[in-house]
Design an enzyme around this catalytic site. Structure first.
Site, PDB file in Angstrom:
ATOM      1  N   TRP A   1       0.944  -1.191  -0.116  1.00 21.59           N
ATOM      2  CA  TRP A   1       0.059   0.166   0.001  1.00 21.59           C
ATOM      3  C   TRP A   1       0.814   1.380   0.149  1.00 21.59           C
ATOM      4  CZ3 TRP A   1      -0.754  -4.232   3.072  1.00 21.59           C
ATOM      5  CH2 TRP A   1      -1.926  -4.965   3.076  1.00 21.59           C
ATOM      6  N   ASP A   2       2.189   1.199  -0.084  1.00 15.84           N
ATOM      7  CA  ASP A   2       3.048   2.358   0.057  1.00 15.84           C
ATOM      8  C   ASP A   2       2.913   2.934   1.364  1.00 15.84           C
ATOM      9  OD1 ASP A   2       5.159   3.915  -0.801  1.00 15.84           O
ATOM     10  OD2 ASP A   2       3.619   5.428  -2.030  1.00 15.84           O
ATOM     11  N   TYR A   3       2.745   2.294   2.257  1.00 16.93           N
ATOM     12  CA  TYR A   3       2.525   2.963   3.767  1.00 16.93           C
ATOM     13  C   TYR A   3       3.979   3.098   4.305  1.00 16.93           C
ATOM     14  CZ  TYR A   3      -2.394   2.547   4.120  1.00 16.93           C
ATOM     15  OH  TYR A   3      -3.774   2.759   3.774  1.00 16.93           O
TER      16      TYR A   3
END
Length: 707
Positions: free
Chosen positions: A374-376
């Site tokens: 999630w590109d967190y």
């Protein structure tokens, strides 16, 4: 790496063991896990993995040459000597001259122009984000293109400038230099050149050191004041590997990571973290997470650091006494597909990693997302605090969770629970983790979206957004990526908390956290539909795509590209499909984790449908980037929002008690300092192309009228 949502169109433990004891008693094969919802045991949340004693070799003896005793810390107050204010990165100042009762008397004292404005191929790519330091009589700063500048802190008159000559083709998504660091050599004699030096990382991946008094390059540092960070990285591809954050300097070691432009290819530059001698620029150590021992002193001749590994694009914080540096790590180079990742990537991505700053050996790491697709990545600088008598590190995250960890061991000091039975999707169900850690102490995250949360100016565009909601996959927090149809990611990759980080009033025991509250609307694009090319296959001068990262990233080497609608903006009006507020600011009790107040941050004055400003002063809450400063006088100073306002907020009530219009976007962290008994407040107004705020070159200072 860092993410920004363009929105000018948006509207209305237990006891602590000594570190050495932890190294001796904790097996370095322990895997990071997260405790059950009813409350974890401390060791279930951190991996403590120093190399065992028998691994000490002759190579480690070489590392000892760089080890130094703890150095005296510079104090915040009269000065603002670190990017985070003090060495603990609390962004708290003990100055109290300006108060809620007199803040409305603030007057502009001076405006300094850096003269650095976009030209040629840099047009539309400026996002400076600079926060000056104040040391002695001077302000020390960098411009968007890494021009180093010293300015008189009382008058705004320029002392000197040094231009390292960074070319436009080095710009990744944006021209950004968040700040610089200062180091005083304890072995230098008074009057020696570069006894105190200013050090920055540049967009073309260099460390540059200059004399704080003259701006002349420090000839003893690397090659005439410059260290080339492309060393042992691989093929030079301008814009793929860049430094945008100020380095951490601890025990005489300059610690820096680098931004690796996301979503281009699995075979991307390494995310290696390196330590350099602050005087000579010589490599002290390297931490290559996939080969920590093999590449400790650099890779073997003819080889490079492990490619495609998670990087640290943001700012680290260090504990001088413990000799540890705390690294907020990002995601792998391909953000939204994980089945090709190595075990090392899976273990360290989206983790806070503590390293011994003199050797580069790992002390512990704490992972906030398992198998992150999630590109967190962790974008915020962590802060060092005392929590109920224990030295601690406070870690904000993009998901909105805030963790407090033991500074020596990484063990949680506040409850960490576990989400279970999460959706796994159809793209890579065997890779997606069906459990994730979550803070049970405090989160900025809001409730899951519902169809009734869809919004628009008219019934027509609201209906359009409702249709898009029904078309998408959405199973709440951690909905996995999909390709058959779009999926809704909420929170989006721009927050919770991002690079601006939080501020902590350590006297009152209050955390101030500004945040974003917008989703992304994404879709994995099958390889035969991908039209974009990775940066290493582009011709010189070829466009890198849209402003928002992930809008059309190729993710070469994986089966899918990625299409991201950052902030899920309505294709018809350009405003978000979800109802406001889109950003806020919150006060949190540091002792209990309870919310003291929460309010929208940002008015609708510059925002409206089709990009037309509404000029409405209502506090609807806009997306924001940049953090705050809190003062003993009881004020929170913050710009950050897309309304181009710089405001002061009463920390006790959350009420805005003063504001002023900036000439450009204020996407930067402010500072406060003192000269001759007069308190100044300062922020950069340089704009932000991702946030669609006007670009400028101003650094502006305010103070109360002189008696």
């Amino acid at each position: 790496m860092t993410r920004f949502v363009p929105f000018a169109a948006a509207v209305l433990l237990a006891g602590t063991l000594p570190l050495q004891a932890q190294q001796a008693t904790t097996p370095d094969t322990q895997q990071p896990t997260t405790g059950a919802a009813e409350g974890p045991s401390p060791t279930e949340n951190a991996t403590i993995s120093q190399p065992p004693a028998e691994q000490t070799t002759e190579d480690d003896t070489a590392d000892d040459a760089f080890a130094t005793a703890a150095q005296p810390l510079m104090e915040v107050g009269t000065d603002w000597p670190y990017w985070g204010g003090d060495a603990q990165a609390t962004r708290y100042s003990p100055l109290n001259q300006i108060t809620p009762e007199n803040v409305d008397q603030l007057e502009q004292v001076f405006t300094f122009h850096t003269g650095d404005l976009p030209e040629g191929t840099a047009e539309g790519k400026y996002s400076p984000e600079v926060t000056p330091l104040k040391v002695g009589d001077d302000l020390l700063m960098c411009s968007a293109m890494n021009i180093l500048i010293s300015v008189d802190a009382a008058t705004g008159e320029e002392n000197w400038r040094f231009d390292p000559g960074v070319p436009n083709d080095a710009i990744p998504y944006g021209a950004t230099c968040r700040g610089v660091s200062v180091y005083s050599n304890p072995d230098a004699a008074e009057g020696d050149a570069c006894a105190t030096r200013v050090i920055q990382g540049t967009l073309d991946a260099k460390l540059v050191a200059v004399d704080v008094e003259t701006g002349a390059p420090c000839e003893d540092f690397g090659e005439n004041g410059t260290v080339d960070m492309w060393q042992d990285i691989g093929e030079r591809v301008p814009g793929w590997y860049a430094v945008t954050a100020p380095p951490a300097i601890v025990r005489g070691i300059v610690v820096s990571g680098a931004q690796v432009k996301d979503g281009q290819a699995e075979d991307a530059p390494s995310g290696v973290i390196r330590g350099y001698d602050a005087v000579t620029g010589e490599l002290a150590w390297a931490w290559d997470l996939a080969a920590p021992d093999e590449n400790r002193n650099g890779p073997p001749e003819g080889e490079v650091y492990t490619r495609g590994t998670p990087n640290m694009w943001t700012t680290a914080v260090a504990d001088e006494e413990l000799g540890l540096v705390y690294l907020p790590m990002g995601n792998s180079s391909v953000d939204y597909y994980g089945s090709n990742r190595s075990d090392a990537e899976n273990e360290y991505a989206t983790s806070l990693v503590a390293l011994d700053a003199t050797t580069g050996a790992e002390a512990w790491h704490f992972q906030t997302v398992r198998h992150d697709v999630w590109d967190y990545d962790l974008g915020s600088q962590a802060s060092l605090i005392d929590y109920q008598g224990t030295p601690a590190v406070l870690l904000p995250s993009k998901q909105g969770d805030i963790y407090i960890l033991n500074r020596e061991t990484g063990e949680p000091l506040t409850p960490v629970g576990e989400l279970t039975d999460l959706p796994k999707g159809e793209v890579e169900p065997e890779y997606i983790s069906d459990t994730q850690p979550v803070s049970e102490w405090h989160t900025l995250r809001k409730d899951p979206l519902e169809e009734k949360d869809m919004w628009g100016f008219t019934p027509i565009d609201q209906l359009w957004c409702r249709i898009q909601f029904r078309r998408a996959n959405y199973d709440g927090f951690f909905t996995p990526p999909s390709t058959d149809k779009p999926w809704i990611q909420y929170p989006g990759y721009n927050g919770g908390s991002d690079w601006g980080s939080v501020a902590i009033d350590t006297d009152r025991g209050i955390i101030i956290a500004n945040y974003n509250d917008v989703p992304n609307y994404n879709r994995l694009v099958p390889r035969d539909e991908v039209t974009s090319k990775p940066i290493n296959e582009m011709e010189t001068g070829e466009s890198g795509g849209a402003n928002a990262e992930g809008a059309a990233d190729p993710q070469s080497g994986s089966p899918y590209g990625i299409s991201v609608n950052a902030g899920w903006r309505n294709d018809l009006t350009g405003v978000p499909c979800t109802r406001p507020p889109y950003g806020g600011i919150r006060a949190i009790d540091l002792e209990t984790g309870e919310t003291l107040w929460d309010r929208p941050l940002g008015t609708a004055r510059r925002n409206g449908p089709f990009g037309i400003p509404s000029f409405l002063p209502f506090d609807i809450g806009t997306p924001n980037n940049g953090g705050s400063v809190v003062t003993a006088g009881g004020l929170v100073f913050i710009a950050a929002a897309t309304d181009n306002l710089f405001r002061a907020i009463d920390i006790e009530t959350g009420e805005t008690v003063w504001s002023t219009v900036l000439p450009a976007g204020g996407q930067a962290n402010p500072i406060t300092y003192e000269v001759d008994g007069r308190q100044y407040v300062m922020v950069s107004a340089m704009g932000h192309h991702f946030m669609e705020t006007p670009v400028g070159d101003e650094v502006i200072a305010w103070a109360l009228p002189e008696n």
